[in-house]
Write a protein that holds these residues in place. Structure first.
Motif, mmCIF file in Angstrom:
data_model
loop_
_atom_site.group_PDB
_atom_site.id
_atom_site.type_symbol
_atom_site.label_atom_id
_atom_site.label_comp_id
_atom_site.label_asym_id
_atom_site.label_seq_id
_atom_site.Cartn_x
_atom_site.Cartn_y
_atom_site.Cartn_z
ATOM 1 N N GLN A 3 0.852 -1.188 0.000
ATOM 2 C CA GLN A 3 0.000 0.000 0.000
ATOM 3 C C GLN A 3 0.887 1.238 0.000
ATOM 4 O OE1 GLN A 3 -0.787 -2.404 2.736
ATOM 5 N NE2 GLN A 3 -1.915 -3.435 1.105
ATOM 6 N N LEU A 4 0.512 2.203 -0.808
ATOM 7 C CA LEU A 4 1.253 3.449 -0.908
ATOM 8 C C LEU A 4 0.347 4.604 -0.520
ATOM 9 C CD1 LEU A 4 2.988 2.804 -4.355
ATOM 10 C CD2 LEU A 4 3.964 2.496 -2.089
ATOM 11 N N VAL A 5 0.813 5.411 0.429
ATOM 12 C CA VAL A 5 0.044 6.555 0.890
ATOM 13 C C VAL A 5 0.828 7.820 0.593
ATOM 14 C CG1 VAL A 5 -1.023 7.686 2.862
ATOM 15 C CG2 VAL A 5 -1.061 5.188 2.687
ATOM 16 N N SER A 33 12.502 -0.378 -6.699
ATOM 17 C CA SER A 33 12.452 0.980 -7.220
ATOM 18 C C SER A 33 11.258 1.714 -6.625
ATOM 19 C CB SER A 33 12.316 0.944 -8.744
ATOM 20 O OG SER A 33 12.126 2.236 -9.277
ATOM 21 N N MET A 34 11.460 2.970 -6.320
ATOM 22 C CA MET A 34 10.358 3.844 -5.896
ATOM 23 C C MET A 34 10.452 5.135 -6.691
ATOM 24 S SD MET A 34 10.028 3.375 -1.772
ATOM 25 C CE MET A 34 8.312 3.954 -1.772
ATOM 26 N N GLY A 35 9.318 5.731 -6.919
ATOM 27 C CA GLY A 35 9.370 6.967 -7.685
ATOM 28 C C GLY A 35 8.017 7.585 -7.894
ATOM 29 N N TRP A 36 7.961 8.472 -8.877
ATOM 30 C CA TRP A 36 6.756 9.245 -9.148
ATOM 31 C C TRP A 36 6.475 9.278 -10.656
ATOM 32 C CZ3 TRP A 36 3.980 11.103 -5.079
ATOM 33 C CH2 TRP A 36 4.615 11.079 -3.847
ATOM 34 N N TYR A 37 5.205 9.119 -10.962
ATOM 35 C CA TYR A 37 4.705 9.288 -12.313
ATOM 36 C C TYR A 37 3.644 10.383 -12.264
ATOM 37 C CZ TYR A 37 6.890 4.907 -13.871
ATOM 38 O OH TYR A 37 7.787 3.920 -14.207
ATOM 39 N N ARG A 38 3.292 10.906 -13.424
ATOM 40 C CA ARG A 38 2.222 11.902 -13.478
ATOM 41 C C ARG A 38 1.382 11.705 -14.731
ATOM 42 N NH1 ARG A 38 5.823 17.410 -14.537
ATOM 43 N NH2 ARG A 38 6.394 16.967 -16.711
ATOM 44 N N ALA A 91 -0.678 18.178 -13.102
ATOM 45 C CA ALA A 91 -1.051 16.790 -13.361
ATOM 46 C C ALA A 91 -1.423 16.125 -12.046
ATOM 47 C CB ALA A 91 0.108 16.026 -13.999
ATOM 48 N N VAL A 92 -1.943 14.915 -12.144
ATOM 49 C CA VAL A 92 -2.079 14.050 -10.972
ATOM 50 C C VAL A 92 -0.778 13.260 -10.862
ATOM 51 C CG1 VAL A 92 -3.332 12.160 -9.893
ATOM 52 C CG2 VAL A 92 -4.577 13.886 -11.221
ATOM 53 N N TYR A 93 -0.170 13.324 -9.700
ATOM 54 C CA TYR A 93 1.097 12.650 -9.460
ATOM 55 C C TYR A 93 0.845 11.364 -8.670
ATOM 56 C CZ TYR A 93 3.752 16.582 -11.252
ATOM 57 O OH TYR A 93 4.283 17.542 -12.075
ATOM 58 N N TYR A 94 1.420 10.275 -9.152
ATOM 59 C CA TYR A 94 1.227 8.960 -8.547
ATOM 60 C C TYR A 94 2.552 8.429 -7.993
ATOM 61 C CZ TYR A 94 -3.203 8.883 -11.072
ATOM 62 O OH TYR A 94 -4.460 9.176 -11.553
ATOM 63 N N CYS A 95 2.503 7.988 -6.771
ATOM 64 C CA CYS A 95 3.651 7.300 -6.185
ATOM 65 C C CYS A 95 3.708 5.885 -6.758
ATOM 66 C CB CYS A 95 3.503 7.256 -4.671
ATOM 67 S SG CYS A 95 4.850 6.408 -3.815
ATOM 68 N N ASN A 96 4.899 5.420 -7.016
ATOM 69 C CA ASN A 96 5.103 4.086 -7.582
ATOM 70 C C ASN A 96 6.159 3.329 -6.795
ATOM 71 O OD1 ASN A 96 7.182 2.558 -9.600
ATOM 72 N ND2 ASN A 96 5.069 2.117 -10.152
ATOM 73 N N ARG A 106 10.542 -9.136 -15.808
ATOM 74 C CA ARG A 106 9.225 -8.791 -15.271
ATOM 75 C C ARG A 106 9.369 -7.686 -14.232
ATOM 76 N NH1 ARG A 106 6.253 -13.155 -11.486
ATOM 77 N NH2 ARG A 106 5.581 -11.644 -9.913
ATOM 78 N N ARG A 107 8.331 -6.863 -14.181
ATOM 79 C CA ARG A 107 8.275 -5.781 -13.201
ATOM 80 C C ARG A 107 6.878 -5.742 -12.602
ATOM 81 N NH1 ARG A 107 10.382 0.202 -13.211
ATOM 82 N NH2 ARG A 107 8.745 1.253 -12.032
ATOM 83 N N ASP A 108 6.783 -5.822 -11.276
ATOM 84 C CA ASP A 108 5.503 -5.700 -10.578
ATOM 85 C C ASP A 108 5.395 -4.291 -10.024
ATOM 86 O OD1 ASP A 108 5.335 -9.059 -9.101
ATOM 87 O OD2 ASP A 108 5.052 -8.326 -11.144
ATOM 88 N N ASP A 109 4.390 -3.557 -10.459
ATOM 89 C CA ASP A 109 4.185 -2.171 -10.038
ATOM 90 C C ASP A 109 3.054 -2.045 -9.039
ATOM 91 O OD1 ASP A 109 5.146 -1.557 -13.234
ATOM 92 O OD2 ASP A 109 5.974 -0.296 -11.648
ATOM 93 N N TYR A 110 3.244 -1.142 -8.091
ATOM 94 C CA TYR A 110 2.223 -0.787 -7.115
ATOM 95 C C TYR A 110 2.057 0.722 -7.170
ATOM 96 C CZ TYR A 110 3.399 -5.456 -5.536
ATOM 97 O OH TYR A 110 3.649 -6.809 -5.496
ATOM 98 N N TRP A 111 0.801 1.173 -6.968
ATOM 99 C CA TRP A 111 0.500 2.588 -7.179
ATOM 100 C C TRP A 111 -0.225 3.206 -5.996
ATOM 101 C CZ3 TRP A 111 2.641 4.710 -11.402
ATOM 102 C CH2 TRP A 111 3.007 3.865 -12.458
ATOM 103 N N GLY A 112 0.070 4.470 -5.755
ATOM 104 C CA GLY A 112 -0.717 5.244 -4.807
ATOM 105 C C GLY A 112 -1.988 5.736 -5.472
ATOM 106 N N GLN A 113 -2.799 6.439 -4.697
ATOM 107 C CA GLN A 113 -4.098 6.882 -5.199
ATOM 108 C C GLN A 113 -3.986 8.132 -6.054
ATOM 109 O OE1 GLN A 113 -2.950 7.435 -2.210
ATOM 110 N NE2 GLN A 113 -3.529 9.508 -1.564
#
Length: 121
Positions: A3-5, A33-38, A91-96, A106-113
Motif C-alpha cells: 500500500q502506498l500513501v 524501485s520507488m518513484g513518481w509518475y504523473r 497533473a495528478v502525481y502517482y507514487c510508484n 518482469r516488473r511488478d508495479d504498485y500505485w498510490g491513489q
C-alpha cells in the motif's frame, strides 16, 4: 500487497515549490524501485523520477534540474521536491513502487491513489 500513501500536492504559482511524500507498507519483500509518475488530462501517464535502493536516480528530461527524488530505505518512503514549477507540470502525481525480476524480464508495479498538483501561471 503493498500500500502506498501519498501526501503533499496542491496549488502553487509558477516558479513556486512543492514537496510530495509517499510511504509504502504491507509488503513482505524489499522494494527495488520507488518513484513518481504523473498524468495530465488527455495524456498518458509518464515517469517523472525514480530511485533504486542504491540511490541511482532517473528523471524525465522535462524536470531535470528542477525536481529531486529521494528515498529512505529504512522507512520505505520516497519524496519528490519540486522547484521552479511550471504550468505544464500540472497533473495528478502517482507514487510508484516496483519489484524487479531481472532474469524474468518482469516488473511488478504498485500505485498510490494520486495527488493533484496544479501550477497557475
Amino acid at each position: 500487497q503493498v500500500q502506498l500513501v501519498e501526501s503533499g500536492g496542491g496549488l502553487v504559482q509558477s516558479g513556486g515549490s512543492l514537496r510530495l511524500s509517499c510511504e509504502a507498507s504491507g509488503g513482505k519483500f524489499s522494494i527495488d524501485s520507488m518513484g513518481w509518475y504523473r498524468q495530465a488530462p488527455g495524456k498518458q501517464r509518464e515517469l517523472v523520477a525514480e530511485i533504486n535502493t542504491g540511490g541511482r536516480t532517473k528523471y524525465a528530461d522535462s524536470v531535470q534540474g528542477r525536481f529531486t527524488v529521494s528515498r529512505d530505505n529504512s522507512k520505505n518512503t520516497v519524496a519528490l521536491q519540486m522547484n521552479n514549477l511550471k504550468p505544464e507540470d500540472t497533473a495528478v502525481y502517482y507514487c510508484n513502487a516496483a519489484r524487479l525480476f531481472v532474469m524474468l524480464g518482469r516488473r511488478d508495479d504498485y500505485w498510490g491513489q494520486g495527488t493533484q498538483v496544479t501550477v497557475s501561471s
